[in-house]
Design a protein around this motif. Structure first.
Motif, mmCIF file in Angstrom:
data_model
loop_
_atom_site.group_PDB
_atom_site.id
_atom_site.type_symbol
_atom_site.label_atom_id
_atom_site.label_comp_id
_atom_site.label_asym_id
_atom_site.label_seq_id
_atom_site.Cartn_x
_atom_site.Cartn_y
_atom_site.Cartn_z
ATOM 1 N N GLU A 143 49.667 69.065 63.487
ATOM 2 C CA GLU A 143 50.928 68.815 62.796
ATOM 3 C C GLU A 143 52.110 68.653 63.748
ATOM 4 O O GLU A 143 53.171 68.209 63.342
ATOM 5 C CB GLU A 143 51.209 69.959 61.823
ATOM 6 C CG GLU A 143 50.219 70.067 60.671
ATOM 7 C CD GLU A 143 50.369 68.907 59.691
ATOM 8 O OE1 GLU A 143 51.230 68.985 58.799
ATOM 9 O OE2 GLU A 143 49.607 67.928 59.828
ATOM 10 N N SER A 194 52.825 64.846 63.983
ATOM 11 C CA SER A 194 52.884 64.032 62.772
ATOM 12 C C SER A 194 54.283 64.017 62.191
ATOM 13 O O SER A 194 55.148 64.803 62.560
ATOM 14 C CB SER A 194 51.920 64.594 61.725
ATOM 15 O OG SER A 194 52.390 65.840 61.247
ATOM 16 N N ARG A 236 55.005 64.877 59.206
ATOM 17 C CA ARG A 236 55.160 66.149 58.507
ATOM 18 C C ARG A 236 55.506 67.251 59.504
ATOM 19 O O ARG A 236 56.333 68.112 59.253
ATOM 20 C CB ARG A 236 53.862 66.485 57.750
ATOM 21 C CG ARG A 236 53.898 67.817 57.036
ATOM 22 C CD ARG A 236 52.551 68.080 56.347
ATOM 23 N NE ARG A 236 52.462 69.433 55.833
ATOM 24 C CZ ARG A 236 52.953 69.829 54.671
ATOM 25 N NH1 ARG A 236 53.572 68.964 53.908
ATOM 26 N NH2 ARG A 236 52.834 71.082 54.284
ATOM 27 N N GLY A 237 54.821 67.223 60.675
ATOM 28 C CA GLY A 237 55.085 68.241 61.680
ATOM 29 C C GLY A 237 56.505 68.199 62.194
ATOM 30 O O GLY A 237 57.067 69.230 62.555
ATOM 31 N N THR A 274 56.756 71.692 59.902
ATOM 32 C CA THR A 274 56.228 72.554 60.956
ATOM 33 C C THR A 274 57.312 72.919 61.956
ATOM 34 O O THR A 274 57.452 74.080 62.348
ATOM 35 C CB THR A 274 55.043 71.876 61.666
ATOM 36 O OG1 THR A 274 53.997 71.663 60.716
ATOM 37 C CG2 THR A 274 54.525 72.723 62.813
#
Length: 438
Positions: free
Chosen positions: A328, A331, A333-334, A338
């Motif tokens: 993550e 990414s 999203r990361g 994250t």
């Protein structure tokens, strides 16, 4: 089907209780639910349940090994943060606190095999939620599947332990002990109503405990939350006599314990020293992904080169809040979720790199665990959201198996959660899916 499903979810109140809702005394917040069921073949599930029971049988063996004088530093490292009656339980002979009416292993798929990634022995929730979601799905579907009941299994396990420990009444009075404003109030209400069809069943809090005597007690509250209530503490210390289930067992739940279990099973000398049987080693090595305390035998350079293969967890974290997936970091999203959690954890204003994180762990007074990441199972489904709209989600699902100890095997059902990303937990925004064994 969708409207029938939605109506039944509302009727059964598949929700969490938010007592801190702004401007009110609390509100119900519906749990998102996937409409597409998670289906497991019975033969596969039966093998998983059998292996999970073998893995569970190794827990008191490993605790006894940790309690040896030569392992005192490791024992303190794992359990030094515990206090009060939880610390007492960790130091007591393993058999003193062995006899769970219910516990839960959380599972994730590696291709077609289910792996055990965590243990929940204190408040292994979701028995009722899983029943409620499955029943709601069936209300709008002609599909079959197993007809078992996790709530019913729990009741049978409680009654079996009651009898094993000297209970003689055919209709014992059951008290569910929980904290005031428990977020899982809908689940507790379900137990009270379902069990109350055959037995007098009441819910009590620490404040009302002494005024509500019962023949057996089901503990749905963390033991460290009752240290200020001497009558409950006394009952938990002599839980067999008081018939107060589950026993205190936070030490089995810390994630570092599973890491030690995995390390012992993977080492011939350690396994022989601890006294693990060949069958226990096989089940652990087959079902528990490689899991270790940090630092471990894999050096920092190797871990950094293969970050995508690992998951990092705080040993004492819960609800998925202190779990970080290596892949993550890079990414989209990361870069948001994250990174936000990492910055808050490390109190950093700058982006946190994997190297930064591992250096922080090395200097942290807490205990951290590294676990081989398993692939997971994608799950594309229409989802009934918390606002009861219907949307399409291509996400992930996990599974959990309910077991018991100290009585004949009476629990073996499951539950499934789903989320848009690979961190599957209701506490971090996930939901539930109907779970069926066919």
């Amino acid at each position: 089907m969708s409207q029938d499903f939605i109506d039944e979810l509302s009727r059964q109140n598949v929700s969490v209780w938010d007592r801190a809702a702004q401007g009110s005394g609390g509100v119900w917040r519906p749990i998102p639910v996937a409409m597409e069921p998670v289906i497991v073949e019975k033969s596969s599930w039966d093998r998983l349940v059998a292996d999970a029971r073998v893995v569970l049988s190794a827990f008191p063996v490993v605790l006894a090994w940790l309690q040896r004088p030569e392992n005192v530093q490791l024992f303190q490292r794992l359990f030094g943060h515990l206090s009060g009656i939880e610390a007492e339980a960790a130091a007591a002979p393993p058999e003193k606190n062995w006899g769970h009416a219910t516990l839960r292993f959380d599972l994730f798929w590696q291709d077609d095999e289910l792996k055990i990634i965590e243990a929940n022995c204190t408040i292994p929730a979701m028995q009722a939620y899983s029943d409620m979601v499955r029943d709601s799905w069936r209300a709008g579907s002609s599909s079959g599947g197993s007809t078992g009941s996790n709530s019913g299994d729990l009741l049978e396990s409680l009654l079996a332990l009651y009898q094993i420990h000297g209970g003689t009444k055919s209709r014992p009075r059951i008290a569910i002990v929980h904290r005031e404003g428990d977020s899982q109030l809908a689940e507790l209400n379900h137990f009270e109503q379902r069990w109350g069809q055959k037995f007098q069943t009441v819910r009590v809090t620490p404040e009302t405990f002494a005024r509500e005597p019962a023949d057996l007690y089901y503990r749905h509250i963390f033991a460290h939350k009752v240290d200020a209530y001497p009558e409950i503490v006394t009952s938990l210390r002599d839980w067999r006599k008081a018939r107060f289930f589950n026993p205190v067992s936070a030490h089995y739940e810390v994630k570092g314990f599973l890491a030690v279990l995995s390390a012992i099973a993977g080492d011939d000398a350690l396994a022989a020293s601890a006294g693990l049987s060949a069958e226990q080693r096989r089940a652990i090595n087959d079902r528990v992904p490689w899991t270790r305390l940090l630092p471990c035998e894999r050096d920092t350079g190797e871990i950094l080169r293969n970050m995508d293969q690992y998951v990092f967890k705080s040993s004492s974290g819960y609800g998925g809040h202190a779990v970080f997936i290596g892949s993550e970091w890079g990414s989209e999203r990361g870069d948001t979720s994250t990174q936000a959690r990492l910055r808050a954890l490390m109190r950093s204003n700058d982006p946190v790199t994997p190297k930064d994180f591992l250096a922080w762990i090395a200097a942290s007074p807490g205990v951290w665990v590294i676990q081989q990441r398993v692939s997971g199972r994608r799950h594309k489904s229409k989802v009934i959201t918390s606002s009861r709209d219907v949307i399409e989600v291509d996400g992930f699902v996990d599974a959990s198996v309910f077991l018991n100890s100290g009585a004949p095997p009476l629990c073996g059902g499951g539950v499934s959660r789903f989320a848009a990303g690979p961190l599957v937990n209701i506490g971090t925004g996930g939901g539930l899916a109907p779970f069926a064994v066919i």
